[in-house]
Scaffold this motif. Sequence first.
Motif, PDB file in Angstrom:
ATOM      1  N   VAL A   1     -13.451  -5.298  -2.284  1.00  0.00           N
ATOM      2  CA  VAL A   1     -12.056  -5.000  -2.189  1.00  0.00           C
ATOM      3  C   VAL A   1     -11.118  -5.663  -2.797  1.00  0.00           C
ATOM      4  O   VAL A   1     -11.042  -6.915  -2.622  1.00  0.00           O
ATOM      5  N   SER A   2     -10.154  -5.076  -3.953  1.00  0.00           N
ATOM      6  CA  SER A   2      -9.181  -5.813  -4.379  1.00  0.00           C
ATOM      7  C   SER A   2      -8.079  -6.015  -3.607  1.00  0.00           C
ATOM      8  O   SER A   2      -7.609  -5.026  -2.770  1.00  0.00           O
ATOM      9  N   MET A   3      -7.540  -7.081  -3.339  1.00  0.00           N
ATOM     10  CA  MET A   3      -6.495  -7.359  -2.559  1.00  0.00           C
ATOM     11  C   MET A   3      -4.838  -6.649  -2.954  1.00  0.00           C
ATOM     12  O   MET A   3      -3.995  -6.534  -2.254  1.00  0.00           O
ATOM     13  N   TYR A   4      -4.999  -5.899  -4.307  1.00  0.00           N
ATOM     14  CA  TYR A   4      -4.010  -4.854  -4.585  1.00  0.00           C
ATOM     15  C   TYR A   4      -3.847  -3.924  -3.653  1.00  0.00           C
ATOM     16  O   TYR A   4      -2.662  -3.733  -3.391  1.00  0.00           O
ATOM     17  N   SER A   5      -4.956  -3.501  -2.897  1.00  0.00           N
ATOM     18  CA  SER A   5      -4.823  -2.646  -2.212  1.00  0.00           C
ATOM     19  C   SER A   5      -4.416  -2.745  -1.087  1.00  0.00           C
ATOM     20  O   SER A   5      -3.518  -1.644  -0.321  1.00  0.00           O
ATOM     21  N   LEU A   6      -4.213  -3.809  -0.558  1.00  0.00           N
ATOM     22  CA  LEU A   6      -3.452  -4.388   0.837  1.00  0.00           C
ATOM     23  C   LEU A   6      -2.032  -5.261   0.723  1.00  0.00           C
ATOM     24  O   LEU A   6      -1.663  -5.790   1.759  1.00  0.00           O
ATOM     25  N   GLN A   7      -1.479  -4.859  -0.490  1.00  0.00           N
ATOM     26  CA  GLN A   7      -0.347  -5.794  -0.916  1.00  0.00           C
ATOM     27  C   GLN A   7       0.897  -5.563   0.385  1.00  0.00           C
ATOM     28  O   GLN A   7       1.462  -6.175   0.530  1.00  0.00           O
ATOM     29  N   ASP A   8       0.773  -3.964   0.727  1.00  0.00           N
ATOM     30  CA  ASP A   8       1.949  -3.747   1.443  1.00  0.00           C
ATOM     31  C   ASP A   8       1.522  -4.172   2.870  1.00  0.00           C
ATOM     32  O   ASP A   8       2.427  -4.788   3.589  1.00  0.00           O
ATOM     33  N   GLN A   9       0.175  -4.261   3.496  1.00  0.00           N
ATOM     34  CA  GLN A   9      -0.033  -4.936   4.778  1.00  0.00           C
ATOM     35  C   GLN A   9       0.500  -6.253   4.677  1.00  0.00           C
ATOM     36  O   GLN A   9       1.085  -6.828   5.619  1.00  0.00           O
ATOM     37  N   TYR A  10       0.099  -7.181   3.688  1.00  0.00           N
ATOM     38  CA  TYR A  10       0.274  -8.525   3.561  1.00  0.00           C
ATOM     39  C   TYR A  10       2.060  -8.754   3.391  1.00  0.00           C
ATOM     40  O   TYR A  10       2.470  -9.606   4.035  1.00  0.00           O
ATOM     41  N   ALA A  11       2.563  -7.964   2.446  1.00  0.00           N
ATOM     42  CA  ALA A  11       3.896  -8.193   2.221  1.00  0.00           C
ATOM     43  C   ALA A  11       4.827  -8.092   3.368  1.00  0.00           C
ATOM     44  O   ALA A  11       5.868  -8.763   3.989  1.00  0.00           O
ATOM     45  N   ARG A  12       4.399  -6.990   4.322  1.00  0.00           N
ATOM     46  CA  ARG A  12       5.295  -6.728   5.409  1.00  0.00           C
ATOM     47  C   ARG A  12       4.821  -7.258   6.803  1.00  0.00           C
ATOM     48  O   ARG A  12       5.405  -7.244   7.863  1.00  0.00           O
ATOM     49  N   GLY A  13       3.716  -8.420   6.418  1.00  0.00           N
ATOM     50  CA  GLY A  13       3.486  -9.172   7.817  1.00  0.00           C
ATOM     51  C   GLY A  13       2.523  -8.303   8.718  1.00  0.00           C
ATOM     52  O   GLY A  13       2.381  -8.897   9.629  1.00  0.00           O
TER      53      GLY A  13
ATOM     54  N   LEU B   1       6.014   8.621   0.134  1.00  0.00           N
ATOM     55  CA  LEU B   1       6.991   9.198   0.169  1.00  0.00           C
ATOM     56  C   LEU B   1       8.012   8.692   0.951  1.00  0.00           C
ATOM     57  O   LEU B   1       7.659   7.883   1.942  1.00  0.00           O
ATOM     58  N   ALA B   2       9.442   8.895   1.106  1.00  0.00           N
ATOM     59  CA  ALA B   2      10.308   8.325   1.970  1.00  0.00           C
ATOM     60  C   ALA B   2      10.005   8.623   3.325  1.00  0.00           C
ATOM     61  O   ALA B   2       9.714   9.758   3.565  1.00  0.00           O
ATOM     62  N   ASN B   3      10.173   7.301   4.210  1.00  0.00           N
ATOM     63  CA  ASN B   3       9.845   7.436   5.534  1.00  0.00           C
ATOM     64  C   ASN B   3       8.324   7.804   5.797  1.00  0.00           C
ATOM     65  O   ASN B   3       7.985   8.145   6.973  1.00  0.00           O
ATOM     66  N   GLU B   4       7.315   7.757   4.681  1.00  0.00           N
ATOM     67  CA  GLU B   4       6.038   7.853   4.979  1.00  0.00           C
ATOM     68  C   GLU B   4       5.250   6.557   5.088  1.00  0.00           C
ATOM     69  O   GLU B   4       5.488   5.676   4.240  1.00  0.00           O
ATOM     70  N   GLU B   5       4.543   6.373   5.962  1.00  0.00           N
ATOM     71  CA  GLU B   5       3.651   5.161   6.098  1.00  0.00           C
ATOM     72  C   GLU B   5       2.680   5.097   4.984  1.00  0.00           C
ATOM     73  O   GLU B   5       1.946   6.187   4.639  1.00  0.00           O
ATOM     74  N   ILE B   6       2.450   4.074   4.536  1.00  0.00           N
ATOM     75  CA  ILE B   6       1.210   3.768   3.503  1.00  0.00           C
ATOM     76  C   ILE B   6       0.091   3.593   4.178  1.00  0.00           C
ATOM     77  O   ILE B   6       0.011   2.593   4.931  1.00  0.00           O
ATOM     78  N   ARG B   7      -0.585   4.611   3.959  1.00  0.00           N
ATOM     79  CA  ARG B   7      -2.210   4.758   4.508  1.00  0.00           C
ATOM     80  C   ARG B   7      -3.342   3.715   3.814  1.00  0.00           C
ATOM     81  O   ARG B   7      -4.085   4.479   3.289  1.00  0.00           O
ATOM     82  N   ASP B   8      -2.829   2.547   3.333  1.00  0.00           N
ATOM     83  CA  ASP B   8      -3.793   1.842   2.430  1.00  0.00           C
ATOM     84  C   ASP B   8      -5.118   1.501   3.077  1.00  0.00           C
ATOM     85  O   ASP B   8      -6.169   1.479   2.779  1.00  0.00           O
ATOM     86  N   LYS B   9      -5.058   1.003   4.470  1.00  0.00           N
ATOM     87  CA  LYS B   9      -6.379   0.589   5.258  1.00  0.00           C
ATOM     88  C   LYS B   9      -7.214   1.887   5.197  1.00  0.00           C
ATOM     89  O   LYS B   9      -8.395   1.549   5.084  1.00  0.00           O
ATOM     90  N   GLU B  10      -6.451   2.965   5.790  1.00  0.00           N
ATOM     91  CA  GLU B  10      -7.431   4.082   5.781  1.00  0.00           C
ATOM     92  C   GLU B  10      -7.975   4.615   4.441  1.00  0.00           C
ATOM     93  O   GLU B  10      -9.187   4.943   4.394  1.00  0.00           O
ATOM     94  N   ASN B  11      -7.374   4.379   3.405  1.00  0.00           N
ATOM     95  CA  ASN B  11      -7.958   4.955   2.128  1.00  0.00           C
ATOM     96  C   ASN B  11      -8.834   4.064   1.594  1.00  0.00           C
ATOM     97  O   ASN B  11      -9.803   4.336   1.385  1.00  0.00           O
ATOM     98  N   VAL B  12      -8.714   2.683   1.737  1.00  0.00           N
ATOM     99  CA  VAL B  12      -9.580   1.882   1.503  1.00  0.00           C
ATOM    100  C   VAL B  12     -10.970   1.675   2.257  1.00  0.00           C
ATOM    101  O   VAL B  12     -12.203   1.848   1.608  1.00  0.00           O
ATOM    102  N   THR B  13     -10.961   1.849   3.675  1.00  0.00           N
ATOM    103  CA  THR B  13     -11.918   2.134   4.369  1.00  0.00           C
ATOM    104  C   THR B  13     -12.816   3.453   3.991  1.00  0.00           C
ATOM    105  O   THR B  13     -13.966   3.249   3.949  1.00  0.00           O
TER     106      THR B  13
END
Length: 335
Positions: free
Chosen positions: A8-20, A311-323
């Motif tokens: 897994v590239s950490m590009y995928s989880l940048q939002d998780q990391y940047a937002r703590g 989209l605006a006010n939409e949660e980024i579903r990064d972990k779900e997509n990666v899994t």
Amino acid sequence: MSKIKRAVSMYSLQDQYARGKMNLEDIFQYLDELGAGLEFISDQMMKGTPEPTEETLKEWDALVEKYKPVLVCNDVFINTCLYKNRELTDKEALDLLIKEIKLAHRLGFKMIRLVSNTRASIIEPALPVAIENDVVMTLEIHAGMSFDQPLTQAFIEVMKKLNSPYVGLTVDTGIFCRRHPRVSSAFFKELGVKQEIIDYVDNIFSSGVDPKHFFMEARKQGKHFPDELQAMIETQDEFEYALFCDGYEMSDFTILDEYLPYIKHIHGKIYEMTEEGIEYSIPFDELIQYLDKVGYDGYIATEYEGNRFALANEEIRDKENVTAHQNMLKKYIEV
């Protein structure tokens, strides 16, 4: 038995990391649960890169010792635009690359991925350092910057000349799109892009070609787009949608045949995993069949890029997509 492995590239989880939402240890634990190797982005997740402090390095060492991940690749950005008034000289860029090679070695990686616009002129001078540190330098072949792009061609010329196991390619599967990502269309539609423009782009893909090649004749005439598309465009957002849509290419897998001895790594690009457990735009089942047939022995690293189309006010579903993508890869690899 397939020789293909998962990462897994950490590009995928940048939002998780940047937002703590996830720290580095959370990420190590997540990869351990997935049974996936680590593609790191030290510029993004390691303070002080390419010269982090000893304290930072000790924290890294502790995580590696605890979780024992497979350290697959470190992504490197030789940013030649650090200054507003000039680009870096070749010597400055080379000095940066040497520091990145040495850092990769210190962290335990045997491969670095160079961003697509890395200058070919710095590769040969860096080769002795790469050999000394046992680190392979790979250029990313990215949609929009694929094999026919001049900077890519310049790197390939040097790569073939050197013919070294320490110089090769990372292939991004965005060059194998069969459909335009619908998350991109939904994002731009929210900005006001007309449905007729979205349909126009979708129909290009449906015809068996990608926008990059479909627009080629118009661009030879000095235009951005064919006349019928240009007539539809009325806003800046519509212009940008049409401009960016040629960043998704529809190459045949056989485009890799010539470069198989040099392909060291693959980015498994995902824009959207569907409810059926497949990537909407890229036929990974067919790709893995091809890679098995040609004997590819390396990693496919999940790289989620749908995050940019939330989209605006939409949660980024990064972990779900990666899994979901990792589960899909596991299924196809083990067939």
